[in-house]
Design a protein around this motif. Structure first.
Motif, mmCIF file in Angstrom:
data_model
loop_
_atom_site.group_PDB
_atom_site.id
_atom_site.type_symbol
_atom_site.label_atom_id
_atom_site.label_comp_id
_atom_site.label_asym_id
_atom_site.label_seq_id
_atom_site.Cartn_x
_atom_site.Cartn_y
_atom_site.Cartn_z
ATOM 1 N N ARG A 34 43.026 35.171 44.227
ATOM 2 C CA ARG A 34 41.576 34.983 44.215
ATOM 3 C C ARG A 34 41.237 33.500 44.092
ATOM 4 O O ARG A 34 42.062 32.699 43.668
ATOM 5 N N LYS A 37 39.338 31.529 38.534
ATOM 6 C CA LYS A 37 40.176 31.877 37.390
ATOM 7 C C LYS A 37 39.505 32.957 36.548
ATOM 8 O O LYS A 37 38.284 33.032 36.488
ATOM 9 N N ASN A 38 40.329 33.773 35.897
ATOM 10 C CA ASN A 38 39.802 34.801 34.991
ATOM 11 C C ASN A 38 39.538 34.169 33.615
ATOM 12 O O ASN A 38 39.670 32.954 33.432
ATOM 13 N N GLN A 39 39.191 34.997 32.630
ATOM 14 C CA GLN A 39 38.863 34.478 31.296
ATOM 15 C C GLN A 39 40.056 33.822 30.609
ATOM 16 O O GLN A 39 39.888 32.981 29.730
ATOM 17 N N TYR A 43 44.749 32.713 37.759
ATOM 18 C CA TYR A 43 44.221 33.331 38.967
ATOM 19 C C TYR A 43 44.742 34.761 39.095
ATOM 20 O O TYR A 43 45.942 34.996 39.008
ATOM 21 N N ASP A 44 43.845 35.708 39.295
ATOM 22 C CA ASP A 44 44.244 37.082 39.580
ATOM 23 C C ASP A 44 44.598 37.198 41.058
ATOM 24 O O ASP A 44 44.280 36.314 41.858
#
Length: 99
Positions: A34, A37-39, A43-44
């Motif tokens: 993706r 960035k997630n929390q 990167y998922d």
């Protein structure tokens, strides 16, 4: 217009089989990172199923291996089938014209 273009890495070697008519078909999954960035600050990835036919399937069988960087262009297709337990299952995948 139904056009999908993805770039990512193969999660496993392509699975290749032959139809009763003799056409080769290859199935593989592409991990696509993706853009955000997630929390946790990483990167998922999304895991996209891809199906290719005939000469392109032969190419994939010969040259692609787990971890290969690959670009795929094709169309999105959804199909359903009846599972062994009798339930209806749905699969969304890219039918690739170019790999």
């Amino acid at each position: 217009m139904n056009v999908a273009i993805i770039t990512g890495n193969l999660t496993a070697d392509p699975e290749v089989r032959q139809t009763r008519g003799g056409a080769k078909v290859a199935n593989f999954t592409v991990a696509v990172q993706r853009n955000f960035k997630n929390q946790q600050g990483t990167y998922d990835a999304d895991f996209i199923a891809v199906q290719v036919w005939k000469g392109t399937a032969e190419y994939c069988e010969k040259y692609l291996k787990k971890g290969s960087k690959v670009g795929v262009e094709g169309s999105i297709q959804t199909r359903s089938y009846e599972a062994q337990d009798g339930s209806r299952r749905y699969v969304t995948e890219i039918i690739a014209q170019h790999v």
